[in-house]
Design an enzyme around this catalytic site. Structure first.
Site, PDB file in Angstrom:
ATOM      1  N   LYS A   1       0.864  -1.177   0.000  1.00  0.00           N
ATOM      2  CA  LYS A   1       0.000   0.000   0.000  1.00  0.00           C
ATOM      3  C   LYS A   1       0.903   1.230   0.000  1.00  0.00           C
ATOM      4  CE  LYS A   1      -3.902   1.978   2.619  1.00  0.00           C
ATOM      5  NZ  LYS A   1      -4.783   1.821   3.798  1.00  0.00           N
TER       6      LYS A   1
ATOM      7  N   SER B   1     -10.064  -0.509   6.998  1.00  0.00           N
ATOM      8  CA  SER B   1      -9.434  -0.338   5.681  1.00  0.00           C
ATOM      9  C   SER B   1      -8.711  -1.560   5.122  1.00  0.00           C
ATOM     10  CB  SER B   1      -8.462   0.840   5.709  1.00  0.00           C
ATOM     11  OG  SER B   1      -9.163   2.046   5.736  1.00  0.00           O
TER      12      SER B   1
ATOM     13  N   SER C   1      -9.819   1.840   2.869  1.00  0.00           N
ATOM     14  CA  SER C   1      -8.924   2.616   2.025  1.00  0.00           C
ATOM     15  C   SER C   1      -7.912   1.772   1.257  1.00  0.00           C
ATOM     16  CB  SER C   1      -8.175   3.632   2.883  1.00  0.00           C
ATOM     17  OG  SER C   1      -7.288   2.987   3.774  1.00  0.00           O
TER      18      SER C   1
END
Lengths: 484, 95
Positions: free
Chosen positions: A76, A175, A151
């Site tokens: 990420k 997330s 997210s």
């Protein structure tokens, strides 16, 4: 090659059936072929990946390789990576190249894994649909008109579409688990403090926690083995031994006590999602588990509490983005105040600004007791509910998200409706507990996630409970047609 | 709760955020909705409940105050928007 488990890939690499360079190139080719439509990666680090793969091949030849050496993964874009841009999906950090690696990245590099690139996400991890990214939407590989969740939406889409065998994510209010649910993955948010936050760009420091996003519980356990552990450089890191998370995967579930919070099956939960989740939980009975209804009476306070704690902490954390030391700076500032205000005004997107302003207001003179203190007290009530429940049960189960993946654009005009997408995941962050989402079936061809919540440091048990279900079912093996 | 234009301007100033005048009504609406959500907390009786700052009731670790880091000024300043002679440049603040 891209449908194999980490264990299978590891065996192939150690046997010399494939090289890490070949495996890495295979994934880079798949990224080249599919990333334009999915937008799962912000940055693809091709040269860096192939260099790491060559080094991994040397280690494999010299028999100094570990279990995951030579296996590619995606990070990420919230984890700082030395030499590879770390944008946090924000214009503010569009040209930011970190001078150091996050501890998670460092540990994974030491294990010999290969970084394919940095995945898309909501800007500064603020969002539940990946639509707040400066670099545009990510598409759900199961249906390109749907959101992948957020997210960590880019990590979820990348793994679901086989553009990476596994990925890292972070979870502040859901997330990791919510995108895992929406993209048919196994995602684990460990206990707060289990994985170092050093070099992970901070959103809400008392809630943030990294974890693996994988295609199975076994894969997640293997990556968690590398990610977890004490770190001097993170003041909230927990100094506690890291078990081998694969060691208990095959333990029997005979006698396991499962709690179903009645508050997780009420109003707001899609009826078909409820049915799918209930069936999945029911199937644990055949594995020797018993199921009982429990109550978490303060569940309704979780979202309101979170939207004080998280924005308050983010307003403080993001004050470091000031246009002076790194990141975006406005043109021709007329004075220092103008430099701060315009650099931040131009660099941050709408959702980030909303949260900074929410937090700023909640912390402003005269309001601290009414908001932040009250929220910390509600947090205690929520946490106490869980401890009460864990007196009677070993693991708590329910839905991960109230619905399957929703349409792109559906909730972007109404922040509060977007916030409610995390209604079942937020409590575990507030309490600091480990939580997991595993594939549990489909509604109208879209994946449904089952959430597992454990007591502190019970990651091994969660992985065991997930793995035993995955031995009986093949939901987690389903792959979207376009990415087989 | 209802926030007006002046509230939003004040908050934006405290947060050091330049926001466009045209966007203020939307921020006012969204922030008001968020605080309506937040104020659902008020339904909870939290008398005598101790605030929870950390899930594990951890204490701050201490360490000896010794230099461990090497000087990396050049590397850190290489990503700064504007530097000169080893310092970060900002608009003049002292007449």
């Amino acid at each position: 090659m891209h449908t194999k488990s980490l264990s299978e890939l590891s065996t192939s690499l150690h046997n010399g059936e494939i090289s890490s360079v070949e495996l890495t190139q295979h994934y880079l080719d798949r990224i080249n072929a599919h990333n334009t439509e999915l937008n799962a990666y912000i940055t693809v680090s091709e040269d860096h990946a192939l260099q790491q793969a060559q080094l991994a091949d040397q280690r494999l030849q010299q028999k100094t390789a570990g279990k995951l050496t030579g296996i590619p993964l995606a990070h990420k874009d919230i984890f700082c990576t030395k030499g590879i841009r770390t944008s946090c999906a924000s214009k503010m950090l569009d040209s930011f190249i970190s001078p150091y690696d996050a501890t998670v990245v460092e540990k994974i590099n030491d294990a010999g894994m290969v970084t394919l690139g940095k995945t898309n996400m909501d800007e500064f991890a603020m969002g539940s649909s990946n639509e707040t990214s400066f670099y545009g939407n990510v598409k759900n590989p199961w249906d390109n008109n749907k959101v992948p969740g957020g997210s960590s939406g880019g990590s979820a889409a990348a793994v679901a579409a086989n553009l990476a065998p596994i990925a890292t994510g972070t979870d502040t209010g859901g997330s990791i688990r919510q995108p895992a649910s929406l993209c048919n993955l196994t995602g684990l948010k460990p206990t707060y403090g289990r994985i170092s936050r050093y070099g992970m760009i901070a959103f809400a420091s008392s809630l943030d926690q990294a974890g693996p996003m994988a295609k199975s519980a076994e894969d997640a356990a293997l990556l968690l083995n590398e990610m977890a552990g004490f770190d001097q450089r993170d003041s909230t890191s927990v100094d506690r031994e890291v078990p081998d998370y694969t060691a208990s995967l095959n333990d029997s579930l005979n006698g396991l006590k499962i709690g179903l919070p009645k508050e997780y099956f009420g109003e707001g939960l899609d009826a078909d999602v409820a049915k799918t989740v209930e069936e999945a939980i029911k199937s644990y009975e055949s594995l020797g588990a018993t199921i009982k209804e429990i109550t978490l009476p303060n569940t309704h306070l979780a979202v309101p509490t979170y939207y004080v704690v998280a924005p308050a902490e983010c307003s403080s954390n993001l004050s470091r983005m000031d246009g002076v030391r790194f990141g975006h700076r406005c043109d021709d500032p007329k004075d220092l105040l103008d430099l701060y205000q315009r650099s931040r005004g131009e660099g941050f997107g709408d959702e980030v600004k909303r949260r900074i302003m929410t937090g700023t207001y909640a912390l402003s003179a005269g309001y601290y007791d009414a908001y932040y203190l009250k929220a910390q007290q509600c947090r205690r009530l929520i946490s106490d509910d869980f401890q009460q429940a864990f007196n009677d049960v070993d693991v708590i189960m329910g839905p991960t998200a109230p619905t399957t993946a929703f349409n792109l654009g559906d909730k972007t005009d109404d922040p509060v409706s977007m916030y409610l997408a995390d209604i079942y995941t937020i409590s575990t962050n507030l309490a600091g507990l480990p939580g997991m989402s595993i594939p549990a079936g489909f509604v109208d061809s879209l994946p449904v996630g089952l959430q597992l919540i454990g007591n502190y440091f019970d990651e091994s048990r969660l992985l065991n409970v997930a793995h035993q279900y995955q031995r009986q079912t093949d939901w987690h093996k389903q792959i979207p047609n376009a990415y087989k | 709760m209802s926030l007006d234009k002046a509230d939003v301007e004040k908050i934006a100033h405290l947060a050091r955020l330049a926001i466009d005048d045209n966007d203020i009504p939307e921020y006012a609406r969204d922030l008001s909705n968020i605080f309506d959500l937040v104020e659902q907390m008020n339904a909870a009786d939290t008398t005598d409940i101790s605030p929870m700052a950390h899930p594990l009731d951890a204490v701050q670790r201490l360490r000896p105050d010794v230099v461990k880091e090497s000087d990396q000024r050049e590397q850190f300043q290489s990503i700064a928007p504007k530097t000169e002679a080893g310092v970060y440049l900002v608009p003049q603040v002292i007449e």
